[in-house]
Design an enzyme around this catalytic site. Structure first.
Site, PDB file in Angstrom:
ATOM      1  N   SER A   1       3.230  53.671  73.233  1.00  0.00           N
ATOM      2  CA  SER A   1       3.884  52.769  74.175  1.00  0.00           C
ATOM      3  C   SER A   1       2.846  51.855  74.834  1.00  0.00           C
ATOM      4  O   SER A   1       2.194  51.074  74.153  1.00  0.00           O
ATOM      5  CB  SER A   1       4.684  53.587  75.190  1.00  0.00           C
TER       6      SER A   1
ATOM      7  N   ASP B   1      15.945  51.426  71.016  1.00  0.00           N
ATOM      8  CA  ASP B   1      14.875  51.237  71.995  1.00  0.00           C
ATOM      9  C   ASP B   1      14.758  49.752  72.332  1.00  0.00           C
ATOM     10  O   ASP B   1      14.748  48.904  71.436  1.00  0.00           O
ATOM     11  CB  ASP B   1      13.567  51.746  71.374  1.00  0.00           C
TER      12      ASP B   1
ATOM     13  N   HIS C   1      13.442  55.031  73.284  1.00  0.00           N
ATOM     14  CA  HIS C   1      12.019  55.067  73.575  1.00  0.00           C
ATOM     15  C   HIS C   1      11.605  56.465  74.039  1.00  0.00           C
ATOM     16  O   HIS C   1      12.249  57.074  74.894  1.00  0.00           O
ATOM     17  CB  HIS C   1      11.707  54.048  74.674  1.00  0.00           C
TER      18      HIS C   1
END
Length: 341
Positions: A178, A281, A311
């Site tokens: 991320s 996501d 996510h």
């Protein structure tokens, strides 16, 4: 959505807290009432979301005799940061490739504990040293502190590899999750352009669910079909509002390539990259975009898209089939990045 994820998610109390909507609320018991109550609330609320991931891999750790842990404290502007190095146990003169890792947490939360147990498993399984960089977080340390810290960690590895039994010639990988994969993608460009790395080039990137451009500057906004950040604006897990809040707290200009690597003028000459993205996501399109621009620049890529999950799904539910597949895919990708397959 994926049936396994949905069955666990729908009744899970960890997902009943909307961190962003609670931004103006008083911080929970045990936190201070400083300048950033939303950040403190997010950090507290985020811990249960990764607890199962830590526990899952904690139960699968290799024998303690198969690796050792070393901590390196290195100087950075205005202070120091810590690198946690996991080194496989072998002959005294053995040397290994390295994976320099950057944790996620939207630039405002997270630490080197998040992926620690998983990295220990990976280090032993693949016989690779992992270096987990504890870069400082916004908003207490505003942009570009985090990226500068992260680059300092990468430079330290380049200059001190033998001290942690690393042979950069066997593989010099960077990766993250991320926001951490955003950091890794930025560093791939910075290292490409820095003379320090002329004789020790980064050889591969492992980018899990990356964020590569500010949503308001995303080139997909000109397309007729809806963008993932709009399709999945309410999550689960990552919301559009939450992403914008975290980008604002980071404090980077919208088009600064050190926060949005899409804006680097060239992506040519970067090392091969493995990219993951999730079908449900808001950052799905970032992963698709990143693979497009790298391929257009002549960079070799491989990618996997996990359908029907949001996510960070593997942090919340590491036992479901797609999370187990993510782990398997990542290890196979690291072998590919190392030239072993």
């Amino acid at each position: 959505m994926d049936s396994e994820f949905l069955a666990l998610y729908k009744d899970d109390p960890r997902f009943k807290i909307d961190v962003v909507k609670s931004a103006s609320a008083a911080p929970p018991t045990g936190t201070s009432s400083g300048r950033w109550p939303m950040v403190e609330l997010a950090r507290v609320a985020g811990q249960p979301l990764i607890a199962d991931f830590k526990k899952y891999y904690g139960e699968r750790l290799p024998p303690a005799s198969s690796y050792r842990v070393e901590y390196k404290t290195i100087p950075v502007e205005g202070g120091t940061i810590v690198l946690r190095c996991i080194i496989p146990t072998g002959a005294e003169d053995a040397s290994y490739p390295v994976l320099v890792w950057y944790h996620g947490g939207a630039w405002i939360m997270g630490d080197i504990e998040m992926d620690d147990n998983h990295l220990r498993c990976v280090a032993v399984d693949l016989q690779i040293v992992t270096v987990n960089v504890d870069y400082r977080l916004a908003p207490e340390y505003p942009f570009p502190t985090g990226i500068n810290d992260s680059f300092a960690g990468l430079k330290w590895v380049a200059e001190n590899a033998p001290s942690i039994q690393v042979s950069l010639a066997k593989g010099f990988l960077i990766g993250g999750d991320s926001a951490g994969s955003n950091v890794a993608a930025v560093l791939a460009h910075l290292a490409r352009d820095d003379p320090l790395f002329a004789d020790c080039k980064v050889t591969g990137q492992c980018l899990r669910q990356p964020s590569v451009v500010h949503p308001d500057h995303h080139p997909y906004r000109h397309r007729s079909e809806p963008r993932s950040i709009d399709l999945f604006k309410d999550g689960p897990i990552l919301t559009r509002e939450g992403l914008l809040q975290c980008r604002a707290l980071l404090g980077a200009p919208l088009d600064d390539p050190r926060a949005s690597p899409y804006h680097f003028p060239s992506h040519a000459g970067l090392p091969r990259a493995f990219i993951t993205r999730n079908g449900h996501d808001g950052l799905r399109d970032d992963g698709r975009l990143w693979e497009e621009v790298l391929r257009e620049a002549g960079v070799e890529t491989r990618s996997v898209e996990y359908e029907g999950v949001p996510h960070g799904f593997y942090y919340a539910f590491p036992q479901i089939s797609l999370a187990v597949k993510m782990d398997r895919d990542m290890r196979e990708a690291l072998r590919w990045l190392l030239g072993r397959v």
